[in-house]
Write an enzyme that holds these catalytic residues in place. Structure first.
Site, PDB file in Angstrom:
ATOM      1  N   ASP A 290      58.557  63.504 102.058  1.00 20.81           N
ATOM      2  CA  ASP A 290      58.154  64.263 100.886  1.00 20.81           C
ATOM      3  C   ASP A 290      56.712  63.853 100.556  1.00 20.81           C
ATOM      4  OD1 ASP A 290      58.036  65.954  98.730  1.00 20.81           O
ATOM      5  OD2 ASP A 290      60.035  65.473  98.018  1.00 20.81           O
TER       6      ASP A 290
HETATM    7  C1  BGC Z   1      58.582  68.075  96.332  1.00 19.90           C
HETATM    8  C2  BGC Z   1      59.072  68.845  97.537  1.00 19.90           C
HETATM    9  C3  BGC Z   1      58.011  69.804  97.990  1.00 19.90           C
HETATM   10  C4  BGC Z   1      56.731  69.040  98.266  1.00 19.90           C
HETATM   11  C5  BGC Z   1      55.604  69.909  98.785  1.00 19.90           C
HETATM   12  C6  BGC Z   1      57.204  67.492  96.534  1.00 19.90           C
HETATM   13  O1  BGC Z   1      56.700  66.963  95.361  1.00 19.90           O
HETATM   14  O2  BGC Z   1      59.522  67.064  96.030  1.00 19.90           O
HETATM   15  O3  BGC Z   1      60.260  69.518  97.214  1.00 19.90           O
HETATM   16  O4  BGC Z   1      58.440  70.512  99.108  1.00 19.90           O
HETATM   17  O5  BGC Z   1      56.313  68.418  97.065  1.00 19.90           O
HETATM   18  O6  BGC Z   1      55.116  70.761  97.825  1.00 19.90           O
END
Ligand code: BGC
Length: 733
Positions: A290
């Site tokens: 993530d």
């Molecule tokens: C979120 C994810 C997301 C990623 C990219 C993160 O902060 O937890 O769900 O896909 O950002 O935007």
């Protein structure tokens, strides 16, 4: 289905053999556009400074006018970037050209983006759409989103979100399909099929990314990014099944979650990433962290520095670093020192190149001009699907004295700031929509030809306007009050400690009710709310969630009865916030909740939710009868008669639950095991058949082995998880 041909596999291996270590690590590095110049702090902090008032909008504007957007062109040219977060087709083509034509090996970039519930055409948030219990619809909305995003260069969706979530305080409940592992599993399979299934041309499919692996939905006290601790049996039975099913359905990528699980962050967790995902399940795709999560392992206190974070993540099986730049800065050193074996890097890069190959990017790296952003206005086929999904997601929670449906000749006072807002229909995590495509509830009533006046009166964060309230109470024969949450009150980093209606909206309802006129509360929100007071006082309540671009039309159609409510709750609604987490499928206790004090209950609020999982009324009523369970060799064949006992046609969602009465570990009081839809005319009876495969009647033990244990099972069938008929059967496997 993500699968490579032998020829494609050979091409990947050939390419891998030509790559330098630096180029390999480049593939493991994901970047997003960064802002440089103008100001000496990261953009996130500049935004925070505006939000908390440290700088004015004017100062913010000045800063932004001096910045440059860095898309890492030089690094792409040098083969140091494998994927990017971009969603503009021309920009994608421009960057892709550098990768495909100017980098040494011409390896194309992947463009990832959060396409959670639609791209240009925004559908209902997942917690709403899941309530249709329609796997075909789940797949159709995903397929449409895949085509739209690919026309914008995005070939990788950070979706579906498969976190089983049982605590409504957690803001991210809106992004996922609810509390039940079986329903989340059906959603998972359908979304993978929708995103990846139509491989007739590269522009028709994208790579899915299953997230957040794993158990993120169980974050302690509903606080985002918080710790998770659970028995392995709970992990195997509740949180892993949707991921396992989606891997089996051929998902191409997986995103690890931010949380730690039993003391080890999922970003560098060899048990979840290597042992379960890659070894036990044989997952052939790649895993991405993530955002910034590899670096954040330092904050978890599990690694001392970035070098260690990169080393442990790579060794655990984390293939791609989303945005923390740790791999870019430290992986080469870790390989050269022998702390990360070259085989780990090769495995990761082979996985990444394979997904790119499968996406067709080597042969079709660019968005073709003819499909690029083809619509000024959304095509009718897309808005029709958005309307269908939206109107079918609406859940009728209460309808006293048949207030709903409204009659066209009734004068309506439409109240609530949310009713007039186009942008608040969209929901968390949608970023590619245009305001001109959004239909507010006010727009919806107008288009439906309703006789109404609009009085904003109050919103989730604004004060009561007494004058407007007086006028609203005077005008209508009926008052439709749109109340709930702003879009930014759910989604990531949007946990709430009090999940009642925010601001002064309850006071607004009190004042409207004091007029003596019938009041319908139309809820717009991204999580279950604690509606104890509203359920006791407001005669009709329609849960409308954030329904996407067609929200206003969908709400109008349900209000006027052109569409009978069909949606169901996929998350239990607590009576009060203090009941969270709450879910129907809890493990049996020695003292099940009851009337007497020494049972599993609260002194002040008992033990039952206000509205249970699977609940939803409509403009007619249904009766269940003649439940029969027949045992066949490999399955139970279940039949039940469902009758429409009212005078309107409607669709019933028939739900089948199971309880394993005695087992070697404590099992849930009920588990959803199947569902079916019954479309019934007034007075009509249908015999609905459901099937429960015997192989699905078991459960996982702590060591991950699957047990099928002989004995008594209860089969429940009904219109929600609480009100069911029941039959016992004794099964010897
Ligand atoms: C979120 C994810 C997301 C990623 C990219 C993160 O902060 O937890 O769900 O896909 O950002 O935007």
């Amino acid at each position: 289905m993500y699968r490579l041909t032998e020829a494609q596999k050979t091409k990947v291996k050939d390419l891998l053999s030509q790559m330098t270590l630096e180029e390999k690590i480049g593939q493991m590095n994901q970047e997003s556009m960064s802002i440089v110049g103008g100001f000496n702090v990261p953009i996130g902090e500049v935004v925070e400074m505006v939000e908390d008032g440290r700088i004015s909008m004017e100062e913010f504007g000045k800063i932004m006018s001096g910045v440059h957007q860095d898309y890492h062109e030089d690094e792409i040219r040098a083969g140091q970037v494998g994927s990017l977060m971009v969603q503009d087709p021309r920009k994608c083509n421009e960057l892709q050209k550098i990768a495909a034509e100017e980098s040494r090996l011409g390896i194309p970039l992947m463009f990832g983006f959060d396409v959670i519930h639609g791209f240009r055409t925004v559908y209902p948030v997942a917690i709403a759409e899941a309530g249709t219990f329609d796997t075909d619809l789940f797949a159709r909305t995903a397929r449409m989103a895949a085509k739209e995003s690919r026309a914008h260069g995005v070939d990788w969706h950070f979706a579906p979100m498969l976190d089983v979530a049982r605590d409504a305080r957690w803001g991210r409940v809106s992004e996922g399909p609810g509390e039940d592992p079986y329903l989340v599993t059906q959603f998972a399979k359908a979304k993978v099929e929708g995103l990846q299934g139509d491989m007739s041309a590269p522009e028709n499919y994208v790579a899915a990314c299953l997230k957040h692996y794993v158990a993120y939905g169980a974050c302690e006290s509903g606080k985002d990014y918080n710790t998770v601790s659970m028995a392995n049996s709970m992990l195997y039975n509740t949180y892993l099944p949707p991921f396992k099913a989606a891997v089996e359905a051929g998902a191409a990528t997986v995103m690890a979650s931010f949380n730690d699980l039993n003391g080890v962050p999922c970003t560098l967790n060899p048990f979840t990433l290597r042992s379960i995902l890659k070894e036990r399940w044989n997952f052939p795709g790649f895993v991405v962290s993530d955002a910034d999560a590899i670096r954040e392992c330092i904050n978890h206190g599990i690694v001392a520095d970035k070098y260690d974070a990169g080393k442990q993540s790579a060794n655990a099986g984390m293939d791609v670093d989303m945005g923390s730049q740790v791999y870019k800065q430290y992986l080469q050193q870790a390989v050269e020192s022998g702390e990360v074996p070259m085989a780990v890097i090769d495995e990761a890069v082979e996985r990444i190149l394979s997904v790119k190959m499968w996406l067709g990017l080597f042969d079709h790296p660019y968005v073709p001009e003819e499909i690029m952003d083809p619509y000024e206005t959304l095509p009718k086929e897309h808005t029709d699907l958005a309307l269908e999904a939206a109107e079918r997601s609406i859940v009728l929670l209460k309808n006293e004295n048949g207030i709903l449906p409204l009659k066209k000749d009734q004068k309506i006072s439409l109240v609530g700031q949310l009713a007039g807002s186009k942008e608040e229909v969209i929901g968390a995590w949608a970023m590619s929509w245009e305001e001109k495509d959004c239909v507010s509830i006010q727009d919806g009533l107008e288009k439906a030809g309703a006789t109404f006046q609009y009085y904003p009166c109050c919103g989730p964060e604004t004060d009561l306007n007494e004058e407007e309230i007086v006028a609203a109470c005077a005008y209508g024969d009926v008052i439709v009050a749109v109340v709930g949450e702003l879009v930014n009150m759910s989604g990531e980093a949007s946990s709430r400690a009090d999940i009642t209606l925010p601001g002064k909206q309850r006071e607004l309802l009190e004042k409207l009710l004091a007029s003596g006129k019938p009041v319908v509360a139309v809820l717009m929100n991204g999580r279950p709310l604690a509606l104890k007071w509203e359920a006791a006082h407001v005669p009709a309540i329609l849960e409308c969630w954030h329904l996407g671009v067609q929200m206003g039309n969908a709400v109008a159609r349900v209000l006027f009865g052109n569409k009978a409510p069909e949606g169901r709750l996929v998350s239990s609604f607590p009576v009060v916030t203090g009941m969270c987490p709450i879910y129907y499928s809890h493990p049996s206790t020695g003292r099940p909740g009851g009337r007497s004090k020494f049972t599993s209950r609260y002194l002040d609020e008992g033990f039952e939710p206000l509205y249970p999982f699977g609940y939803g009324l409509t403009y007619t009523s249904f009766a269940y009868d003649q439940l029969a369970v027949q045992e066949a060799d490999d399955a139970l064949c279940i039949t039940v008669d469902v009758t429409n006992t009212g005078n309107k046609a409607a669709v019933e969602t028939v739900q089948m639950y199971m309880q394993d009465v005695t087992a070697s570990i404590v099992r849930p009081v009920k588990e959803l095991k199947g569902f079916a839809k019954a479309d019934l005319m007034p007075g009509e009876t249908k015999t609905v058949s459901l099937r429960l495969n015997k192989k699905d009647m078991g459960f996982y033990l702590d060591d991950g082995s699957y047990a099928l244990e002989n004995g008594v099972f209860r089969i429940y069938v009904g219109g929600n998880s609480r009100d069911c008929l029941m039959q016992e059967v004794n099964i010897q496997f």
